[in-house]
Design an enzyme around this catalytic site. Structure first.
Site, PDB file in Angstrom:
ATOM      1  N   TYR A  90       8.303  54.458 -26.674  1.00  0.00           N
ATOM      2  CA  TYR A  90       8.675  55.251 -27.847  1.00  0.00           C
ATOM      3  C   TYR A  90       7.797  56.484 -27.974  1.00  0.00           C
ATOM      4  O   TYR A  90       8.194  57.478 -28.566  1.00  0.00           O
ATOM      5  CB  TYR A  90       8.658  54.388 -29.106  1.00  0.00           C
ATOM      6  CG  TYR A  90       9.887  53.525 -29.129  1.00  0.00           C
ATOM      7  CD1 TYR A  90      11.111  54.072 -29.504  1.00  0.00           C
ATOM      8  CD2 TYR A  90       9.853  52.221 -28.682  1.00  0.00           C
ATOM      9  CE1 TYR A  90      12.264  53.335 -29.438  1.00  0.00           C
ATOM     10  CE2 TYR A  90      11.006  51.465 -28.624  1.00  0.00           C
ATOM     11  CZ  TYR A  90      12.211  52.027 -29.003  1.00  0.00           C
ATOM     12  OH  TYR A  90      13.355  51.299 -28.929  1.00  0.00           O
ATOM     13  N   HIS A 105       5.455  48.471 -24.619  1.00  0.00           N
ATOM     14  CA  HIS A 105       6.720  48.874 -25.220  1.00  0.00           C
ATOM     15  C   HIS A 105       6.583  50.115 -26.086  1.00  0.00           C
ATOM     16  O   HIS A 105       7.348  51.050 -25.930  1.00  0.00           O
ATOM     17  CB  HIS A 105       7.443  47.756 -25.952  1.00  0.00           C
ATOM     18  CG  HIS A 105       8.845  48.176 -26.217  1.00  0.00           C
ATOM     19  ND1 HIS A 105       9.793  48.237 -25.225  1.00  0.00           N
ATOM     20  CD2 HIS A 105       9.432  48.707 -27.304  1.00  0.00           C
ATOM     21  CE1 HIS A 105      10.906  48.748 -25.706  1.00  0.00           C
ATOM     22  NE2 HIS A 105      10.722  49.044 -26.973  1.00  0.00           N
ATOM     23  N   ARG A 125      13.446  44.528  -8.361  1.00  0.00           N
ATOM     24  CA  ARG A 125      12.835  45.841  -8.443  1.00  0.00           C
ATOM     25  C   ARG A 125      11.514  45.794  -7.678  1.00  0.00           C
ATOM     26  O   ARG A 125      11.123  44.734  -7.189  1.00  0.00           O
ATOM     27  CB  ARG A 125      12.582  46.210  -9.905  1.00  0.00           C
ATOM     28  CG  ARG A 125      11.592  45.296 -10.589  1.00  0.00           C
ATOM     29  CD  ARG A 125      11.490  45.534 -12.091  1.00  0.00           C
ATOM     30  NE  ARG A 125      10.696  46.728 -12.373  1.00  0.00           N
ATOM     31  CZ  ARG A 125      10.138  46.961 -13.570  1.00  0.00           C
ATOM     32  NH1 ARG A 125      10.289  46.095 -14.551  1.00  0.00           N
ATOM     33  NH2 ARG A 125       9.446  48.051 -13.777  1.00  0.00           N
ATOM     34  N   ARG A 126      10.815  46.921  -7.590  1.00  0.00           N
ATOM     35  CA  ARG A 126       9.455  46.969  -7.054  1.00  0.00           C
ATOM     36  C   ARG A 126       9.307  46.286  -5.692  1.00  0.00           C
ATOM     37  O   ARG A 126       8.388  45.503  -5.471  1.00  0.00           O
ATOM     38  CB  ARG A 126       8.498  46.282  -8.022  1.00  0.00           C
ATOM     39  CG  ARG A 126       8.392  46.991  -9.320  1.00  0.00           C
ATOM     40  CD  ARG A 126       7.478  46.282 -10.250  1.00  0.00           C
ATOM     41  NE  ARG A 126       6.902  47.235 -11.189  1.00  0.00           N
ATOM     42  CZ  ARG A 126       5.996  46.920 -12.088  1.00  0.00           C
ATOM     43  NH1 ARG A 126       5.538  45.709 -12.160  1.00  0.00           N
ATOM     44  NH2 ARG A 126       5.530  47.818 -12.906  1.00  0.00           N
ATOM     45  N   HIS A 180      17.956  50.945 -16.108  1.00  0.00           N
ATOM     46  CA  HIS A 180      17.829  51.159 -17.555  1.00  0.00           C
ATOM     47  C   HIS A 180      16.787  52.232 -17.860  1.00  0.00           C
ATOM     48  O   HIS A 180      17.048  53.179 -18.582  1.00  0.00           O
ATOM     49  CB  HIS A 180      17.466  49.842 -18.241  1.00  0.00           C
ATOM     50  CG  HIS A 180      16.995  50.010 -19.655  1.00  0.00           C
ATOM     51  ND1 HIS A 180      17.847  50.333 -20.679  1.00  0.00           N
ATOM     52  CD2 HIS A 180      15.769  49.928 -20.206  1.00  0.00           C
ATOM     53  CE1 HIS A 180      17.167  50.438 -21.809  1.00  0.00           C
ATOM     54  NE2 HIS A 180      15.893  50.196 -21.540  1.00  0.00           N
ATOM     55  N   PHE A 181      15.590  52.088 -17.278  1.00  0.00           N
ATOM     56  CA  PHE A 181      14.578  53.047 -17.715  1.00  0.00           C
ATOM     57  C   PHE A 181      14.679  54.407 -17.028  1.00  0.00           C
ATOM     58  O   PHE A 181      14.062  55.363 -17.471  1.00  0.00           O
ATOM     59  CB  PHE A 181      13.159  52.470 -17.704  1.00  0.00           C
ATOM     60  CG  PHE A 181      12.582  52.126 -16.361  1.00  0.00           C
ATOM     61  CD1 PHE A 181      12.263  53.112 -15.448  1.00  0.00           C
ATOM     62  CD2 PHE A 181      12.301  50.808 -16.046  1.00  0.00           C
ATOM     63  CE1 PHE A 181      11.700  52.785 -14.233  1.00  0.00           C
ATOM     64  CE2 PHE A 181      11.744  50.474 -14.823  1.00  0.00           C
ATOM     65  CZ  PHE A 181      11.448  51.468 -13.919  1.00  0.00           C
ATOM     66  N   HIS A 182      15.504  54.490 -15.964  1.00  0.00           N
ATOM     67  CA  HIS A 182      15.766  55.841 -15.460  1.00  0.00           C
ATOM     68  C   HIS A 182      16.763  56.564 -16.361  1.00  0.00           C
ATOM     69  O   HIS A 182      16.860  57.782 -16.319  1.00  0.00           O
ATOM     70  CB  HIS A 182      16.237  55.804 -14.006  1.00  0.00           C
ATOM     71  CG  HIS A 182      15.082  55.740 -13.044  1.00  0.00           C
ATOM     72  ND1 HIS A 182      14.520  54.561 -12.637  1.00  0.00           N
ATOM     73  CD2 HIS A 182      14.349  56.723 -12.448  1.00  0.00           C
ATOM     74  CE1 HIS A 182      13.497  54.816 -11.827  1.00  0.00           C
ATOM     75  NE2 HIS A 182      13.379  56.117 -11.700  1.00  0.00           N
TER      76      HIS A 182
END
Lengths: 265, 595, 73
Positions: free
Chosen positions: B233, B229, B443-444, B380-382
């Protein structure tokens, strides 16, 4: 440090939002009882799941309560399909034999990681019948994309955990009796009252049987081969929706070499 | 004579330029693998074997989120420290040493990943970015990651050296904001990487070399997320830094508040690490209490992001009003949309707001059942790393590349179209990914098309979702092509004397306003470590207590495509199952005979 | 023009998320738009935006002076 009054307002609003989120999640846990997958299950040894975990299976453990023991491994789930009745409460126990998988019932919030050595348990209520796909959503190797299973929630009145098996003679000598050993296993906790019916040639025999909860009842049908006569005779044994059938051959004289019994296949 | 970065710090400009170019190579490779995947999983165009999809996916993940982002951000950090302290690095050879270390690490990790695509080399690291055991990659992959991370540690030491030397000469001065941001981010990074370093050095690397037999999958997984995580950041904070110290400048104004920027970064330092378990909400073997602690920490981590949103928008509005903007919303028109640096960063910030909302959903412990490991997460992470970070980096490159090369940007219009195209592409792609995730699409997965069931959509059809993902992917690829055209065009340009001066935004409310305690890095480090111990010691002890330090007896599953060991393993499985059923049959048959 | 060319480009880009989300939002109200219909609605809104952007500002001919966003930094 001077903070602009708008920024103070924003700060307070942000904190309220955060506290609000935590409150709703807490309500979900405490009020609605959405428990997280946790460490309540003992660990198992993936190398000896047979002792630690047992066969993949569904068990009836209480009124409308079931337990499903599921093993995930590259690239299947067992049992497949998993069958449970509607309007029931099912606790899934899922573990892995090899790598990390997931057990995710598509279109529901049944979703857990499956980690070798650990057992994921979650209790789910199924109100209505339906057929669901189960997918592995954690990459587990080259053929990860082929890893799927089925969960069948069947109407309550169509659901049972009856298993029928028949041990029957293949061949008898004319004049001898042919025997059909029928065993009816009842996986439910309640007694099963049913009828076993046996058909061979034109003959039909019916027998009322009662199988106590979580036990097996055996019964035997016999038929005199001279009534049937020489040749092949198809037979069927039916218990509820389950059916076993085969063919009995009545011969004039048995060949000696078959004496050892037919356990080579 | 201009006063660009290359004029002020010619030696450092070379380092930063090398770092940026390295990151762009990774971005190009990652982009190629990205479009292959997009077309493959949506079943629009498949030309690789599905089993190879996972090597492609590993390459896309590692090149994008490790190589591209981190190479770029260490370049930005070098710029930030030298510029804001107004001093050269202490020893340029030391600086080149960590650049070399990071590069060697990258190449070492890349070799087994790419080798996984060919059958001729029996080497693979198709273990994805998360490398969960018992899936086992080639030792070279783990070794490369270690060298890379050590490289970043040395880079941090370089910046701390600069700061210590500067502090001796300026004992009473406040730490300049950009340097403050670099130092807090690096402290966070040092704490966070302890997890992955332990995971690799103590467990995965010895295990892949055959020195130890087994590992505890839950332990190495938890150690990964200890790092997994905060690493987001690590990507995000340089982007935040750009929004804080550069965006106001490009908007034509000043940073709204220096003290609150510091508060934000201190909060990130404190809260980035003790939240990793929120990636493991659905893991067995971790108690609900620990998950709850991670959840509350995660929710409070929203605070610095929400503060950033306020400061960024306020700074932009200030800039717009300086430029003559008026009205409640009319000032938006006065922003320099023609400037690709500004437009790209503003659009990135906008999509980051959307990412924040889907992140809030992810953070909700029990809501996570619905979205965990679904395509929602990829959406989300894209938006976060793929847009907030990547688009900010690309946009700010249009300012940085001229600064470090001394050359005028090749084409500003192409640059503007590029950032807008990225915004539109991501909108299409992530919208459909979120929606596909909600209907349970994982996903994946090389082929999210199953035999036994079909996904049920609320709106439209699965085909439409797939088409939308592919459309987004194509637009993103196009955007990347324009980006590289511009970078290459600039690189081949000639030296310009009219570049803007190097510098960053001043603050309306300056550092004199910030309480002294904010600069007390020792204090914040101590609190951060206490929080990590509080959040992690009991879960880790409990995991070791349950599963053992080296876990149960599970054989590794090497991912090498044609690997003999894998075959042996598979054969063993089939044999076991066959033996079991044969045994069962024999038993029933035998009991039948006896009866 | 009421808005700079670059501003218009960004405004048009911003239509993309609004349109794709609009389709989902409308579905809650049981209005199901097909892809083509969504594209059609998008084209109308985009045309409206263009029309607004290219209409001259009321009685003001020095538009370029107010077009601050085109100025260099």
């Amino acid at each position: 440090m001077n903070i602009h009054s708008y920024e103070k307002l924003w700060l307070i609003a942000a904190l309220l939002l955060i506290v609000g989120f935590i409150a709703t999640i807490t309500y979900g846990s405490v009020g609605l009882g959405i428990a997280m997958i946790d460490d309540s299950e003992d660990t198992v040894n993936p190398g000896s799941l047979d002792e630690d975990f047992g066969e993949p299976r569904v068990e009836h453990v209480g009124e409308n309560e079931y337990e499903a023991y599921v093993i995930a491994q590259t690239f299947t789930y067992r049992p497949d399909p998993i069958e449970v009745p509607a309007d029931s409460e099912v606790t899934f126990y899922v573990t892995s034999r090899d790598v990390i998988h997931s057990f995710s019932v598509v279109g529901t919030n049944v979703n857990t990681m499956v980690i070798p050595g650990e057992v994921s348990s979650m209790t789910v209520e199924f109100d209505d019948p339906g057929e669901y796909g189960i997918v592995c959503n954690e990459y587990c190797g080259d053929f990860h994309h082929t890893m799927e299973g089925q969960l069948h929630v069947v109407p309550e009145d169509e659901f049972d955990m009856t298993e029928l098996s028949v041990e029957a003679d293949d061949e008898v000598e004319l004049g001898d009796e042919a025997t059909f050993n029928v065993s009816v296993e009842n996986g439910m906790l309640d007694d099963l009252e049913t009828t076993a019916s046996f058909e061979i040639g034109d003959e039909t025999v019916e027998e009322e049987i009662t199988v106590a909860g979580e036990s097996t009842e055996e019964t035997t049908f016999t038929v005199d081969s001279s009534d049937l006569g020489e040749g092949d005779h198809d037979w069927t044994i039916t218990v509820d929706d389950y059916e076993e059938s085969g063919t009995l051959t009545v011969v004039d004289e048995l060949e000696e070499e078959n004496d050892g019994g037919n356990n080579d296949e | 004579m201009s006063n660009a970065y290359i004029d002020q710090f010619p030696a450092e400009a070379k380092v930063v330029k090398a770092l940026f170019y390295s990151s762009f190579v990774a971005l190009a490779l990652g982009g190629v693998f990205g479009i292959i995947q997009t077309l493959h999983r949506t079943d629009i165009y498949r030309f690789i074997d599905s089993a190879n999809y996972y090597s492609v996916l590993t390459a896309h993940g590692v090149f994008m989120v490790i190589t591209f982002t981190i190479f770029f951000l260490v370049g930005v950090f070098t710029w930030a420290v030298t510029t804001s302290l107004d001093r050269e690095v202490e020893d340029i050879r030391f600086t080149w040493a960590w650049v070399a270390l990071m590069s060697i690490g990258t190449v070492m990790a890349a070799v087994p990943i790419l080798a996984g695509l060919t059958d001729s080399i029996d080497m693979s690291a198709a273990v994805l970015f998360t490398f969960y055991a018992p899936l086992q990659g080639h030792p070279l992959f783990y070794l490369g990651l270690v060298l890379f991370v050590v490289g970043t540690w040395v880079a941090g030491a370089d910046w701390f050296r600069s700061w210590w030397a500067w502090k001796k000469e300026n004992p009473d001065a406040r730490i300049p904001l950009p340097t403050f941001m670099v130092l807090t981010t690096m402290i966070m990074w040092y704490i966070a990487t302890m997890g992955v370093a332990t995971s690799i050095l103590v467990f995965l690397l010895p295990w892949s070399l055959g020195w130890i037999e087994t590992v505890n999958p839950l332990l190495t997984r938890t150690l990964f997320w200890f790092f997994g995580h905060p690493v987001v950041y690590f990507w995000l904070m340089p982007a935040y830094m750009m929004w804080y110290v550069m965006l106001p400048k490009f908007s034509g104004g000043k940073l709204f508040s220096d003290p609150l920027a510091r508060v934000g970064f201190v909060l990130f330092l404190l809260l980035s690490t003790p939240v990793g378990i929120h990636h493991q909400y659905l893991d067995p073997g971790i108690s609900e209490g620990f998950k709850f602690i991670a959840m509350t920490n995660t929710m409070f981590l929203l605070l610095p992001s929400l503060l950033t949103a306020f400061t960024v928008v306020a700074s932009m509005e200030h800039g717009a009003r300086q430029r003559g903007g008026t009205g409640y919303f009319g000032w938006l028109k006065a922003l320099p949309w023609r400037d690709p640096v500004f437009a790209g960063m503003a659009l990135a910030g906008l999509l980051f707001a959307a990412a924040g909302f889907s992140g809030m959903v992810n953070a909700g412990m029990n809501i996570n059942y619905l979205v965990h490991n679904s395509l929602w997460v990829v959406g989300h992470f894209h938006l976060t790393v793929g847009t907030a970070v990547a688009l900010t980096f690309m946009a700010v490159s249009y300012w940085f590349i001229p600064q470090v090369t001394g050359k005028e940007l090749w084409n500003r219009s192409v640059a503007l179209v590029q950032v807008v195209l990225w915004f539109i592409g991501m909108t299409f792609m992530t919208n459909s990914m979120h929606r596909a995730g909600l209907i349970g699409m994982p996903r994946r997965t090389a082929e999210p098309q199953y035999e036994g069931f079909e996904f049920e959509t609320a709106v439209g059809s699965v085909g439409e979702l797939d088409a939308q993902i592919a459309l987004g992917g194509v637009l993103l690829t196009l955007s990347l092509v324009l980006f590289f055209a511009n970078i290459i065009g600039t690189a081949f340009g000639s030296r310009s004397d009219t570049l803007p001066d190097n510098g960053y935004a001043e603050a309306l409310s300056g550092s004199d306003d910030a309480p002294r305690v904010l600069d007390n890095l020792k204090l914040w480090t101590a609190i951060a470590i206490v929080l990590v111990i509080f959040a992690y010691s009991l879960p880790l002890l409990s995991i070791v207590d349950r599963g053992g330090l080296f876990g149960p007896d599970i054989p590794p599953l090497p991912v090498s495509l044609e690997s003999v060991t894998f075959l042996a393993f598979a054969v063993e499985h089939v044999a076991t199952v066959a033996l079991e059923s044969a045994g069962n049959f024999a038993q029933t048959a035998l009991s039948g005979v006896i009866n | 023009m009421r808005i700079s060319k670059a501003g218009l480009l960004v405004a048009l880009a911003f239509l993309a998320p609004i349109l794709v989300e609009l389709r989902t939002v409308l579905a809650w109200a049981d209005i199901h738009l097909s892809v083509l219909e969504t594209v059609f609605v998008g084209a109308i809104i985009a045309a409206g935006l263009l029309l607004w952007a290219f209409l001259p500002e009321d009685g003001d001919e020095t538009t370029s002076d107010r077009d601050v966003s085109n100025s260099e930094l």
